[in-house]
Design a protein around this motif. Sequence first.
Motif, PDB file in Angstrom:
ATOM      1  N   GLY A  53      -0.545  -5.822 -16.119  1.00 33.07           N
ATOM      2  CA  GLY A  53      -1.762  -6.323 -15.505  1.00 33.07           C
ATOM      3  C   GLY A  53      -2.925  -5.395 -15.684  1.00 33.07           C
ATOM      4  N   THR A  54      -3.847  -5.513 -14.749  1.00 33.91           N
ATOM      5  CA  THR A  54      -5.101  -4.758 -14.789  1.00 33.91           C
ATOM      6  C   THR A  54      -5.155  -3.820 -13.600  1.00 33.91           C
ATOM      7  N   GLY A  55      -5.752  -2.654 -13.811  1.00 30.47           N
ATOM      8  CA  GLY A  55      -5.908  -1.684 -12.737  1.00 30.47           C
ATOM      9  C   GLY A  55      -7.349  -1.231 -12.617  1.00 30.47           C
ATOM     10  N   LEU A  56      -7.701  -0.800 -11.418  1.00 28.34           N
ATOM     11  CA  LEU A  56      -9.010  -0.219 -11.157  1.00 28.34           C
ATOM     12  C   LEU A  56      -8.806   1.182 -10.595  1.00 28.34           C
ATOM     13  N   LEU A  57      -9.287   2.183 -11.326  1.00 26.67           N
ATOM     14  CA  LEU A  57      -9.298   3.563 -10.839  1.00 26.67           C
ATOM     15  C   LEU A  57     -10.641   3.780 -10.179  1.00 26.67           C
ATOM     16  N   VAL A  63      -5.116  -7.332  -9.380  1.00 23.26           N
ATOM     17  CA  VAL A  63      -5.483  -5.993  -9.840  1.00 23.26           C
ATOM     18  C   VAL A  63      -4.783  -4.934  -8.988  1.00 23.26           C
ATOM     19  N   THR A  64      -4.258  -3.913  -9.644  1.00 21.85           N
ATOM     20  CA  THR A  64      -3.747  -2.735  -8.934  1.00 21.85           C
ATOM     21  C   THR A  64      -4.900  -1.765  -8.743  1.00 21.85           C
ATOM     22  N   VAL A  65      -5.143  -1.349  -7.512  1.00 25.16           N
ATOM     23  CA  VAL A  65      -6.269  -0.469  -7.195  1.00 25.16           C
ATOM     24  C   VAL A  65      -5.750   0.916  -6.833  1.00 25.16           C
ATOM     25  N   VAL A  66      -6.288   1.922  -7.509  1.00 21.79           N
ATOM     26  CA  VAL A  66      -5.952   3.316  -7.209  1.00 21.79           C
ATOM     27  C   VAL A  66      -7.235   4.004  -6.758  1.00 21.79           C
ATOM     28  N   VAL A  67      -7.321   4.337  -5.474  1.00 20.20           N
ATOM     29  CA  VAL A  67      -8.500   5.002  -4.927  1.00 20.20           C
ATOM     30  C   VAL A  67      -8.211   6.499  -4.851  1.00 20.20           C
ATOM     31  N   VAL A  68      -8.967   7.273  -5.598  1.00 20.18           N
ATOM     32  CA  VAL A  68      -8.741   8.710  -5.698  1.00 20.18           C
ATOM     33  C   VAL A  68      -9.037   9.399  -4.361  1.00 20.18           C
ATOM     34  N   ASP A  72       0.831  -1.198   0.000  1.00 25.71           N
ATOM     35  CA  ASP A  72       0.000   0.000   0.000  1.00 25.71           C
ATOM     36  C   ASP A  72       0.865   1.247   0.000  1.00 25.71           C
ATOM     37  N   GLU A  73       0.381   2.266  -0.684  1.00 30.53           N
ATOM     38  CA  GLU A  73       1.106   3.534  -0.791  1.00 30.53           C
ATOM     39  C   GLU A  73       0.105   4.677  -0.792  1.00 30.53           C
ATOM     40  N   ARG A  74       0.384   5.715  -0.038  1.00 31.50           N
ATOM     41  CA  ARG A  74      -0.466   6.908  -0.010  1.00 31.50           C
ATOM     42  C   ARG A  74       0.286   8.046  -0.684  1.00 31.50           C
ATOM     43  N   VAL A 128      -2.965   3.798  -3.151  1.00 28.09           N
ATOM     44  CA  VAL A 128      -2.632   2.767  -4.133  1.00 28.09           C
ATOM     45  C   VAL A 128      -2.420   1.434  -3.428  1.00 28.09           C
ATOM     46  N   LEU A 129      -3.083   0.401  -3.941  1.00 28.16           N
ATOM     47  CA  LEU A 129      -2.926  -0.961  -3.428  1.00 28.16           C
ATOM     48  C   LEU A 129      -2.436  -1.834  -4.581  1.00 28.16           C
TER      49      LEU A 129
END
Length: 250
Positions: free
Chosen positions: A74-78, A103-108, A56-58, A64-65
């Motif tokens: 790979g695949t990402g989810l914004l 999946v790489t997850v990016v939470v705005v 995890d990164e802020r 970002v996970l």
Amino acid sequence: MPSPTLLRRRLLRLLAALLTLVLLAAAGLVVWSRIGVMDAEAAPWQGVQEDPRIADERTDVALVLRPSEPEPAGTGLLFYPGAKVEPEAYAARLSGLVTELGVTVVVVDPPLNLSLFDRRAPDRFTSIAPGVETWLVGGHSMGGVRACELAEEADALVLFASYCAADLSSTEVPVLSLSGSEDGLSTPKKIAEHRDLLPGSAEMVEIAGASHASFGDYGPQSGDGTATIDDAEMDTAVEEAVAELLGTMP
């Protein structure tokens, strides 16, 4: 008839009054956006942080996970949060996408805690994960409305207890719409009323026992229904539905 000087004075007074109203409205919005922010529940977020499978990164714009052992591509989810919901509140619910689906997850982290006001381009966030080739865009509640606006720039759209204001019915965007049977805000009736704004191929999944707040970990929400599904069951439902969507994509 008033003199030109008097007319100018009246016009200046009117403009000053309008400017004052605009400033007061803007200040009121800023204050309102900071009141009642729904923080992430400590235990679920801590569980994500302690999971060795997740990195995890802020950053200054997002949470970002990533899989701790990422694949070359790979695949990402914004993902856009609901109104006044802290990004970390979605970490546990989306963690299965990271650990089980890669999946790489990016939470705005939107300005004023309101995703609809975030007009930054998607690449402001997707650039954080340059190795990702396929991007889904999604969001919860108001965040889903923002995601709909960006759907045609992404490879697929994922809605959590949300519906579109933009008309995507004539597009070929793959869509997964997850809703809850006990949702008191984005109710099953509202979801159905907005179905015609989605492509005919959109996959509509109603999760039995889920409320509006079941899609995150931020506690009860005013006006919501009462969930009868637990967190583990909710995690599984979300993970399986997204896995099925990914399985239909090229």
